[in-house]
Write an enzyme that holds these catalytic residues in place. Structure first.
Site, PDB file in Angstrom:
ATOM      1  N   SER A 154      -1.403  -2.979  -4.472  1.00 41.36           N
ATOM      2  CA  SER A 154      -2.839  -2.692  -4.452  1.00 41.36           C
ATOM      3  C   SER A 154      -3.172  -1.513  -5.350  1.00 41.36           C
ATOM      4  CB  SER A 154      -3.268  -2.350  -3.018  1.00 41.36           C
ATOM      5  OG  SER A 154      -4.617  -1.921  -3.011  1.00 41.36           O
ATOM      6  N   TYR A 164      -2.340   2.654   4.387  1.00 39.01           N
ATOM      7  CA  TYR A 164      -2.253   1.352   3.695  1.00 39.01           C
ATOM      8  C   TYR A 164      -1.698   1.552   2.281  1.00 39.01           C
ATOM      9  CZ  TYR A 164      -4.065  -2.610   0.946  1.00 39.01           C
ATOM     10  OH  TYR A 164      -4.192  -3.678   0.084  1.00 39.01           O
TER      11      TYR A 164
HETATM   12  N1  LIG Z   1      -9.164  -7.755  -1.156  1.00 45.05           N
HETATM   13  C1  LIG Z   1      -8.834  -6.697  -1.882  1.00 45.05           C
HETATM   14  O1  LIG Z   1      -9.699  -5.966  -2.396  1.00 45.05           O
HETATM   15  C2  LIG Z   1      -7.380  -6.372  -2.131  1.00 45.05           C
HETATM   16  C3  LIG Z   1      -7.087  -5.396  -3.069  1.00 45.05           C
HETATM   17  C4  LIG Z   1      -5.754  -5.071  -3.322  1.00 45.05           C
HETATM   18  C5  LIG Z   1      -4.752  -5.742  -2.640  1.00 45.05           C
HETATM   19  N2  LIG Z   1      -5.064  -6.692  -1.708  1.00 45.05           N
HETATM   20  C6  LIG Z   1      -3.945  -7.363  -1.043  1.00 45.05           C
HETATM   21  O2  LIG Z   1      -4.061  -8.761  -1.257  1.00 45.05           O
HETATM   22  C7  LIG Z   1      -3.495  -9.474  -0.146  1.00 45.05           C
HETATM   23  C8  LIG Z   1      -4.479 -10.469   0.394  1.00 45.05           C
HETATM   24  O3  LIG Z   1      -5.673  -9.811   0.732  1.00 45.05           O
HETATM   25  P1  LIG Z   1      -7.018 -10.571   1.164  1.00 45.05           P
HETATM   26  O4  LIG Z   1      -8.138  -9.735   0.691  1.00 45.05           O
HETATM   27  O5  LIG Z   1      -6.955 -12.013   0.813  1.00 45.05           O
HETATM   28  O6  LIG Z   1      -6.950 -10.369   2.751  1.00 45.05           O
HETATM   29  P2  LIG Z   1      -6.694 -11.365   3.971  1.00 45.05           P
HETATM   30  O7  LIG Z   1      -6.791 -10.533   5.217  1.00 45.05           O
HETATM   31  O8  LIG Z   1      -7.592 -12.546   3.870  1.00 45.05           O
HETATM   32  O9  LIG Z   1      -5.198 -11.844   3.767  1.00 45.05           O
HETATM   33  C9  LIG Z   1      -4.096 -11.337   4.472  1.00 45.05           C
HETATM   34  C10 LIG Z   1      -3.417 -12.492   5.183  1.00 45.05           C
HETATM   35  O10 LIG Z   1      -2.181 -12.022   5.737  1.00 45.05           O
HETATM   36  C11 LIG Z   1      -1.996 -12.685   6.972  1.00 45.05           C
HETATM   37  N3  LIG Z   1      -1.067 -11.930   7.823  1.00 45.05           N
HETATM   38  C12 LIG Z   1      -1.262 -10.705   8.365  1.00 45.05           C
HETATM   39  N4  LIG Z   1      -0.184 -10.376   9.114  1.00 45.05           N
HETATM   40  C13 LIG Z   1       0.710 -11.389   9.005  1.00 45.05           C
HETATM   41  C14 LIG Z   1       1.992 -11.627   9.542  1.00 45.05           C
HETATM   42  N5  LIG Z   1       2.596 -10.744  10.355  1.00 45.05           N
HETATM   43  N6  LIG Z   1       2.622 -12.783   9.220  1.00 45.05           N
HETATM   44  C15 LIG Z   1       2.020 -13.690   8.412  1.00 45.05           C
HETATM   45  N7  LIG Z   1       0.788 -13.533   7.886  1.00 45.05           N
HETATM   46  C16 LIG Z   1       0.147 -12.391   8.184  1.00 45.05           C
HETATM   47  C17 LIG Z   1      -3.398 -12.750   7.577  1.00 45.05           C
HETATM   48  O11 LIG Z   1      -3.498 -13.740   8.588  1.00 45.05           O
HETATM   49  C18 LIG Z   1      -4.248 -13.046   6.347  1.00 45.05           C
HETATM   50  O12 LIG Z   1      -4.412 -14.443   6.168  1.00 45.05           O
HETATM   51  C19 LIG Z   1      -3.022  -8.391   0.830  1.00 45.05           C
HETATM   52  O13 LIG Z   1      -1.671  -8.085   0.558  1.00 45.05           O
HETATM   53  C20 LIG Z   1      -3.902  -7.206   0.464  1.00 45.05           C
HETATM   54  O14 LIG Z   1      -3.304  -5.979   0.856  1.00 45.05           O
HETATM   55  C21 LIG Z   1      -6.346  -7.019  -1.447  1.00 45.05           C
END
Ligand SMILES: NC(=O)c1ccc[n+]([C@@H]2O[C@H](COP(=O)([O-])OP(=O)(O)OC[C@H]3O[C@@H](n4cnc5c(N)ncnc54)[C@H](O)[C@@H]3O)[C@@H](O)[C@H]2O)c1
Length: 261
Positions: A154, A164
């Protein structure tokens, strides 16, 4: 070797994407659909088994190959069952995308006050979960003569401004360590560091009127907000033959977020 655009194709490859079954518009869903469009058979894995099924159905409806697996990435037995499901369905695994994480539900917890059980939970899912998946899938990659691992980190880790962010910076460390360890086995390990992505979770974490977004809008080089689909091109590069010589890298896909003063 002469370059061919076909080097981006993933026909015959098998990809596991964790965290791909979450809330409606998620990054994992965009990754799974993109890998499917490039020709890979996709294992859509998530704690939310129902959400995973919806995404795998989308891939199949578009003419691709996919299965859904309910998995808890912090539980080695559950991850072993995911690896077995991938092998039973498609004969092995070539690509692992460690995308599952806790994010929107965390807010900005200050390291000085965070209860240890919360700290441990974040590290378990965001760091150790990726390790457990890697340990389960690398033997399957070895059996196929190589593979690609992409860890989702991230922009929030550069610098780490929250617990985080610390967990994602630690995942950068796991990325470079694994890249060194696995390079000679033709297993590439890289990370994507997205900026502020308008997944449903991203919208929850940073609504339009949040002071953080106002600050970023004044300081990011190009554009603060991106869409999940804007990350997919980089994923395909890192997962395909086109990226065979790339390992140990953190690629910022963020409209210039990392350049902010
Ligand atoms: N949205 C943003 O701005 C952003 C920015 C940088 C990084 N990210 C990273 O991108 C990724 C996806 O983010 P997103 O925005 O789609 O969020 P999101 O919450 O939709 O996706 C995270 C997914 O991980 C799953 N999850 C959580 N714990 C789990 C476990 N123990 N076992 C299996 N699955 C599990 C959740 O059910 C969810 O579907 C994450 O790693 C997040 O940190 C997001």
């Amino acid at each position: 070797m002469t370059f061919s655009i076909d080097q981006f194709r993933l026909d015959g490859k098998v990809a596991v994407v964790t965290g791909a079954g979450g809330r409606g518009n998620s990054i994992g869903r965009a990754y799974a659909l993109g890998l499917g469009k490039a020709g890979a058979a996709v294992v859509v894995a998530d704690l939310n088994a129902e959400g995973a099924k919806a995404v795998s159905d989308e891939i199949v409806a578009a003419g691709g190959k996919a299965i859904a697996v309910g998995v808890d990435i912090v539980k080695p037995d559950s991850v072993a069952a995911m690896a077995k499901a991938a092998t039973d369905a498609f004969g092995g695994v070539d690509i692992l995308v460690n995308n599952a994480a806790l994010m929107a539900e965390l807010g900005y917890l200050p390291a000085t006050d965070i209860p240890l059980d919360q700290w441990n939970r974040i590290m378990d899912v965001n760091l150790t979960g990726a390790l457990i998946c890697t340990q389960a899938i690398v033997p399957l990659m070895r059996a196929r003569g190589g593979g690609k691992i992409v860890n989702q980190v991230s922009g929030g880790a550069f610098p780490a401004m929250s617990v985080y962010g610390i967990s994602k910076l630690a995942l950068v460390g796991l990325t470079t360590t694994l890249a060194r360890q696995l390079g000679r086995e033709k297993i590439n390990v890289n990370a994507i560091a997205p900026g502020n992505v308008m997944s449903d979770a991203g919208k929850q974490l940073t609504p339009d009127d949040s002071p953080f977004i106002k600050f970023l809008e004044a300081s990011v080089a190009m554009r603060v907000r991106g869409q999940p689909d804007e990350l997919v091109g980089m994923l395909l590069l890192l997962c395909s033959q086109a990226g065979d010589w790339i390992t140990g890298q953190v690629v910022h896909v963020d409209g210039g977020w990392v350049l902010r003063p």
